[in-house]
Design an enzyme around this catalytic site. Structure first.
Site, mmCIF file in Angstrom:
data_model
loop_
_atom_site.group_PDB
_atom_site.id
_atom_site.type_symbol
_atom_site.label_atom_id
_atom_site.label_comp_id
_atom_site.label_asym_id
_atom_site.label_seq_id
_atom_site.Cartn_x
_atom_site.Cartn_y
_atom_site.Cartn_z
ATOM 1 N N ASP A 11 -40.992 50.896 30.286
ATOM 2 C CA ASP A 11 -41.035 50.365 28.921
ATOM 3 C C ASP A 11 -42.478 49.938 28.631
ATOM 4 O OD1 ASP A 11 -40.824 48.980 26.546
ATOM 5 O OD2 ASP A 11 -39.306 47.556 27.256
ATOM 6 N N ASP A 111 -40.834 54.162 23.084
ATOM 7 C CA ASP A 111 -41.663 53.683 24.198
ATOM 8 C C ASP A 111 -40.871 53.371 25.469
ATOM 9 O OD1 ASP A 111 -40.430 51.306 23.414
ATOM 10 O OD2 ASP A 111 -42.202 50.095 23.856
ATOM 11 N N GLU A 112 -39.673 53.900 25.567
ATOM 12 C CA GLU A 112 -38.842 53.601 26.735
ATOM 13 C C GLU A 112 -38.185 54.857 27.285
ATOM 14 O OE1 GLU A 112 -35.659 50.450 26.724
ATOM 15 O OE2 GLU A 112 -36.942 49.698 25.124
HETATM 16 P P1 DGT Z 1 -42.433 44.599 24.717
HETATM 17 O O1 DGT Z 1 -41.719 45.827 25.193
HETATM 18 O O2 DGT Z 1 -41.569 43.384 24.692
HETATM 19 O O3 DGT Z 1 -43.744 44.356 25.409
HETATM 20 O O4 DGT Z 1 -42.834 44.814 23.183
HETATM 21 P P2 DGT Z 1 -42.646 46.056 22.237
HETATM 22 O O5 DGT Z 1 -43.414 45.785 21.002
HETATM 23 O O6 DGT Z 1 -43.003 47.320 22.943
HETATM 24 O O7 DGT Z 1 -41.103 45.986 21.895
HETATM 25 P P3 DGT Z 1 -39.936 47.051 22.061
HETATM 26 O O8 DGT Z 1 -40.102 47.795 23.349
HETATM 27 O O9 DGT Z 1 -38.671 46.320 21.819
HETATM 28 O O10 DGT Z 1 -40.162 48.026 20.836
HETATM 29 C C1 DGT Z 1 -41.035 49.134 20.840
HETATM 30 C C2 DGT Z 1 -41.681 49.309 19.470
HETATM 31 O O11 DGT Z 1 -40.657 49.410 18.457
HETATM 32 C C3 DGT Z 1 -42.505 48.099 19.043
HETATM 33 O O12 DGT Z 1 -43.847 48.166 19.517
HETATM 34 C C4 DGT Z 1 -42.412 48.146 17.544
HETATM 35 C C5 DGT Z 1 -41.048 48.706 17.275
HETATM 36 N N1 DGT Z 1 -40.107 47.607 16.968
HETATM 37 C C6 DGT Z 1 -39.439 46.820 17.857
HETATM 38 N N2 DGT Z 1 -38.691 45.897 17.246
HETATM 39 C C7 DGT Z 1 -38.894 46.101 15.917
HETATM 40 C C8 DGT Z 1 -38.397 45.443 14.733
HETATM 41 O O13 DGT Z 1 -37.624 44.478 14.780
HETATM 42 N N3 DGT Z 1 -38.831 45.954 13.538
HETATM 43 C C9 DGT Z 1 -39.677 47.027 13.449
HETATM 44 N N4 DGT Z 1 -40.055 47.475 12.257
HETATM 45 N N5 DGT Z 1 -40.171 47.644 14.536
HETATM 46 C C10 DGT Z 1 -39.791 47.182 15.740
HETATM 47 CA CA CA Z 2 -41.832 48.085 24.742
#
Ligand code: DGT
Ligand code: CA
Length: 366
Positions: A11, A111-112
């Site tokens: 991830d 991204d996973e």
């Molecule tokens: P992490 O994995 O906790 O370090 O952080 P992220 O940002 O990679 O979070 P993840 O893996 O849940 O989601 C991957 C991407 O999906 C993230 O960079 C942006 C998008 N995304 C996640 N949650 C939301 C949301 O609630 N709204 C929108 N518009 N996009 C989202």
């Molecule tokens: Ca992520």
């Protein structure tokens, strides 16, 4: 013979925001926020994601942009609009690299991805740990991004292991440790246990995964039905037999364009289809796909849309096959229809994944 499975979940950390850092390295030490602007007023919309510096200010996915701006008022935070096309390009590149490390790869989001690496590491969790370090290093070198990896005997454990340490985490949970690893966690860490279910479980005296694991399975079935009841019971006991399967997330890749002028001339139209083929082909190679079906879309000046397809005997992956068949379809279409054409499209579908050369274990553990 290899007994159990070795499964990883990879991830990427704060993915969209990390992609922005990748092309603007100077912002790395500032709060970075990626936003979905709704366009109504300057700051209306929500935060898509943020880097870990911004998260210290409670700026995270889903919160309104105005709130993020307020929390980050006295900082040098940088805000970006989402750029899906760019993140998808990076996603395609990382998935292609991950694929070279996996016996099978199942992409679950941008991204996973799950990787079944059982054979690659001879079923050994010690080797799997080194293998995961190698994957992380390789992606850092080739792309410049950090990711977190969870390793476990199945997808369920790998996922929870991955969430255990972020960003840039690496968590290994061996089969015999799996039930103990899950035991103290709240039940909502299990996939499928949302707010409603966890409230219901709590009313039954079940708070942690250990509580759920001990709970009488027949009573769970009576409460939630056979499928869900059994799933909860197995999941809480770290049992999950779901295979890692190639998900084939895209069913087709296509590109359509408008001709410079309405025409029935083969060469004029081929000029356009060649251009479209370049774009389609680029995405097919990025995703490492074989395709079996090639389609041509035609929008006539009377605005009627027609399509023609060919299904190949063998899956193909080369541009020449694509070009040759589009030409054949177009030639045939032009003889059948005398009407001038306004727009033209190219589509490939029927994907299977091209098997990359597997990395040899010996190249990592010599
Ligand atoms: P992490 O994995 O906790 O370090 O952080 P992220 O940002 O990679 O979070 P993840 O893996 O849940 O989601 C991957 C991407 O999906 C993230 O960079 C942006 C998008 N995304 C996640 N949650 C939301 C949301 O609630 N709204 C929108 N518009 N996009 C989202
Ligand atoms: Ca992520």
């Amino acid at each position: 013979m290899v007994q159990g499975r070795v499964v990883m979940l990879a991830d990427f950390d704060y993915f969209f925001a990390q992609c922005e850092e990748l092309r603007n390295p100077s912002i790395k030490d500032k709060p970075v926020v990626v936003c979905v602007y709704s366009g109504r007023t300057e700051d209306s919309g929500a935060v898509s994601t943020s880097n870990y510096i911004a998260r210290r200010y409670d700026v995270k996915s889903g919160i309104p942009i105005f709130l993020a701006k307020r929390n980050l008022e006295d900082t040098n935070a940088i805000f970006f609009p989402v750029d899906h096309e760019y993140y998808t390009q990076i996603s395609n590149r990382i998935m292609q690299i991950l694929n070279t490390y996996a016996g099978s790869l199942e992409q679950v989001s941008i991204d996973e991805a799950y990787l079944d690496v059982t054979l690659q590491v001879d079923g050994s969790f010690e080797k799997a740990y080194l293998y995961a370090q190698k994957i992380k290093q390789d992606i850092k070198t080739q792309i410049g991004l950090s990711l977190s990896i969870g390793i476990g005997p199945n997808k369920l454990v790998a996922k929870i292991a991955c969430d255990n340490q972020k960003p840039n985490g690496l968590t290994l949970v061996k089969p015999l440790e799996a039930a103990n690893f899950l035991a103290p966690l709240p039940v909502n860490r299990l996939l499928g246990v949302g707010k409603k279910t966890s409230t219901r479980l709590e009313q039954m005296g079940i708070k942690t995964i250990a509580d759920l694991a001990k709970y009488d399975v027949q009573r769970l079935i009576a409460m939630f039905g056979k499928t869900l009841g059994l799933y909860f019971h197995n999941a809480a006991n770290a049992i999950d037999n779901e295979p890692v399967v190639f998900a084939g997330e895209a069913e087709s890749i296509s590109k359509i364009g408008t001709l410079k002028q309405d025409t029935h001339d083969l060469d004029c139209i081929l000029h356009k289809t060649d251009e479209l083929i370049e774009t389609v082909y680029k995405e097919v190679t990025e995703k490492n796909y074989n395709f079996k079906t090639i389609s041509l879309y035609v929008v006539n000046v009377d605005l009627l849309t027609k399509s023609r397809s060919i299904t190949l005997e063998q899956p193909a992956k080369d541009k020449e096959t694509l070009k040759r068949n589009i030409r054949l379809l177009l030639e045939k279409y032009l003889t059948e229809s005398p009407i001038d054409i306004r727009r033209i499209g190219v589509k490939v579908s029927g994907f299977s994944k091209k098997q990359p050369q597997q990395k040899q274990l010996s190249s990592f553990f010599s």
